[in-house]
Design a protein around this motif. Sequence first.
Motif, PDB file in Angstrom:
ATOM      1  N   UNK A   1       0.830  -1.198   0.000  1.00  0.00           N
ATOM      2  CA  UNK A   1       0.000   0.000   0.000  1.00  0.00           C
ATOM      3  C   UNK A   1       0.871   1.257   0.000  1.00  0.00           C
ATOM      4  N   UNK A   2       1.925   1.266   0.810  1.00  0.00           N
ATOM      5  CA  UNK A   2       2.824   2.423   0.859  1.00  0.00           C
ATOM      6  C   UNK A   2       3.518   2.601  -0.490  1.00  0.00           C
TER       7      UNK A   2
ATOM      8  N   UNK B   1      -1.590  10.826   4.024  1.00  0.00           N
ATOM      9  CA  UNK B   1      -2.172  10.461   5.316  1.00  0.00           C
ATOM     10  C   UNK B   1      -2.093   8.950   5.517  1.00  0.00           C
ATOM     11  N   UNK B   2      -2.324   8.200   4.451  1.00  0.00           N
ATOM     12  CA  UNK B   2      -2.216   6.746   4.551  1.00  0.00           C
ATOM     13  C   UNK B   2      -0.769   6.323   4.812  1.00  0.00           C
TER      14      UNK B   2
ATOM     15  N   UNK C   1       3.193   3.857   8.391  1.00  0.00           N
ATOM     16  CA  UNK C   1       4.651   3.816   8.559  1.00  0.00           C
ATOM     17  C   UNK C   1       5.044   4.004  10.016  1.00  0.00           C
ATOM     18  N   UNK C   2       6.138   3.359  10.388  1.00  0.00           N
ATOM     19  CA  UNK C   2       6.770   3.650  11.680  1.00  0.00           C
ATOM     20  C   UNK C   2       7.420   5.034  11.652  1.00  0.00           C
TER      21      UNK C   2
ATOM     22  N   UNK D   1       9.833   5.671   3.610  1.00  0.00           N
ATOM     23  CA  UNK D   1       8.954   5.167   4.663  1.00  0.00           C
ATOM     24  C   UNK D   1       9.593   3.929   5.261  1.00  0.00           C
ATOM     25  N   UNK D   2       9.573   3.835   6.590  1.00  0.00           N
ATOM     26  CA  UNK D   2      10.104   2.666   7.281  1.00  0.00           C
ATOM     27  C   UNK D   2       8.970   1.945   7.996  1.00  0.00           C
ATOM     28  N   UNK D   3       8.982   0.609   7.890  1.00  0.00           N
ATOM     29  CA  UNK D   3       7.942  -0.228   8.490  1.00  0.00           C
ATOM     30  C   UNK D   3       8.637  -1.371   9.209  1.00  0.00           C
ATOM     31  N   UNK D   4       8.274  -1.586  10.459  1.00  0.00           N
ATOM     32  CA  UNK D   4       8.807  -2.699  11.237  1.00  0.00           C
ATOM     33  C   UNK D   4       8.125  -3.978  10.783  1.00  0.00           C
TER      34      UNK D   4
END
Length: 922
Positions: free
Chosen positions: A754-755, A811-812, A817-818, A833-836
Amino acid sequence: MPQYGDTRATVPGPSRPPAPEAAARERVLAFAGVTLAAVYVRSEDGAELRLVESAGVAEPGVYALPGVVPGAALDSPVAAPEPGASVAPSPGAEPGAGGCGWAVADAFRSGRALWLGGAVLGGLPGAGASGSPLGALPLGAAGGWLGCLVVVGEAGEGFGAEQREFLERYADAVAERLRGEADRSAPAPLLDSALRALGVGSFALTPGTGLVETDAALLELVGIPEGGFDGKTDTLLSCSVPEDVPALMSVIEPSAQAPGRRELEFRIRRPTGELCWLRLSCRVLKGPEGAPQRVLGAVTAAPVLRRSASDVARIQWLTAALDDAVTVRDVSRVVVAALREPLAADRVALAELLEDRLAVTVLDPPGAGAWPDLWRSEWRSEWPDAPVSALPTLQAALRDGRMSLWPAGSELEPGLAGIGPGGLAVLPLPAKSRMAGVCLVGWDAPHEFAPEERALLTATAGLVGQALKRAHAYDAEQELATMLQRSLLPRRLPRLPGGTAVARYLPARRGLQVGGDWYDVIALSEGRVALVIGDVQGHSAGAATIMGQMRTAVRAYAVEGHPPDVVVAHANRLLVGMETDLFATCCYVELDMEEGNALFVRAGHLSPLVRHPDGGTEEVAVEGGLPLGVLADAEFPLTALALAPGTVLALVTDGLVESADLQVDEGMRLVREALAAADPSDPGRMADALLGDAGRREDDVALLLLRYDGMRVRPVRAGWVVWRLPDAVMHARRFSARTLRSWDVVAEADTILLVVSELVTNALVHTQGAVRVELTLAADRVRVTVTDSSPRAPAKPVVVDWESTGGRGLFLVEAMSTAWGSVPVGGGKQVWSEIVVSRPEGNRRPPSESEEPGAGPWIEAGGERPPGKERSWGIGWNRDRGWGMGRSRGRSRDPDRSRGRDQDRGRDQDRGRGRAEQGGAG
């Protein structure tokens, strides 16, 4: 001091060079006019005095000094002389019969020094010279005499007041050494050790040669290492202040009319910057024609003048000392030295007047128990302060501007009670049209204020007031300079993956303590860092301003993503355009924390230093360019170097390696030795070790260290070029899905996709030019980076109503995102964008760079193709090779995996159609 006339004979020396201590002793004795010194100590049974040690150019037998003084002579009664009266021989004592034993016995019995003129020894049988004076000084204290020191002078001269004072101090030192002996009847050598205890340095020189013989005590007083003295008088003169050089030259090169003895006080500047007063007494030995042939002298420390000195001399000393005092603390120390010991005071306090409050700058003695209870209970800080209204006595003195003296028993307010129960002097300190502060001098025993003392206190107050005002202005200027310097340098250095950076900055100790040295550590991305160190010419607020502008400019150009040579070239053109007369040097290093590859650019700066893991050090041979601000079109070549884990990189400025007496090459060698000897496990202590002794610095110093450790877990990357096609977002999602499956990222795959969709859609809709997407797996985080050619950062809409079909993309991204953000790069920007993520327990290790991240088009590292894999052509991006055509590796068609991929592909197509119907991302 009385004059002793011109000495027409030189003192004979030994046949071979004596030991250093013996040579120093002989020089001091010759300076004091002593040809023989002998020590008598009491025997174990107390029945006699025995000669245990002698020194000088003559033997004891020449002057008929007996080896033993029998007990009968010691027990003969003798009347104690009145103070100041001369002592005559004992009744019935025959000089010819007992030699000088009667004089030793008289001094021992009476407990007073016995000084005899030359006529006494002239009739002694066997005397080598007629008319030699003699002095006998008892060793010990009343009721506990331990022996006697006997000194014999040169023929034709007597012992003057200064010589007697020195010899009496010498006798006290000998007695102190004798008390510490286990067997006093057979002590260890006393004369040399007593001389060392006095702290007297000696010298001997021949006029016109430029050479001087010194001892270790003199070199210690001046502050020169014993092994670093070249024996030249110019070296000693260079340690003195310029104003005192003419007086010292009159000692080094005396004229024929110079008196036989001279005494002066002079100032020296120690290597630490401390100003010290020394007292020199010398004796000029002249030849038959009256020309000076030899100068013998002694030097002692003279922190303050003795109480017997004249008031004029004391004021002269105070004026010179206050002239050298720079800070308020310096002035405070001078005041304590000038008042407490000479006036035998028990307490001295100095306080600044700051508006309506008194700020205490010094309390002497500093112990809390020496001051009243109110001070200990209310003024708890190191620099206490109190309102003037709380101390009416001080308030009245400051208002009237007149000194007030309070004798013993005076009624004072509680804040002053106990400072001077025997007498208190309150000195307001005037400075032009206002009061700078107040000084308190207190005595415990009843003290009478003599007229001379009143005049001295009044003169002292005026001098101290002016010095205190000047020092306060200097402190305020230095505080402002320090704040300016701190505001222009980084407050803290960033945490770096795979390394540790530390920095140190020390201002210069002269002039305005603000300079042009600067350093910076710039985190360019998650795996790259830039190290910068530089030096702007000069030490002024203008140099500091240019320094701040250059640091900001270099950081801005670096963050934009320019390569190192371009960053330095841009900064150079900026400085040239400022039209300033100042130039700057700079060293810029860009380091890849993953690979350890470093790129160096040097603009007139010192070469970087490297400490290898095995402890060896070297200068990095970086090709240099011109300093910044000299030529607008200057070129700055790049130099590459690979760093192994455990390597320490050191960047320094010239203030650390260069000074008036230290060449750059020698300074760099010393820093390399310190770098090799330091412990790299603690970079902070390593930096402190490189700085060494702070001492006196002519230039400010900047030091930047980086210990490169290497990254424990190396990130894995995969990249894709997004073509501007109707289904571009779908292809980006498919690439991302394949990559995530190869990394075993399952639970968060939908969120990451999605990101990717939102960021890629935003880049396609709102920018022109190429768009690239990159995925990075580092430990437990996946980083999505979308690069486009627009420099404008993405902005979230202020208002989005419920009927809007776009504007919700960022906004999404923010919600999913972290962390997320945007950074400028060369030719555009990156939105990241960083995601755990969570991965299966059995496969926590990310794939190595040689492993295929999926069926995508980008292969970071080559390798043998595993069986069952096929290759196909596609467009991709490689970090080393850039963008282009490449072959991707395919996997063998497993039915279950193929079925999952088909389901994912269908799901991607459905999502793509749904998004197209909604009008795309905002």
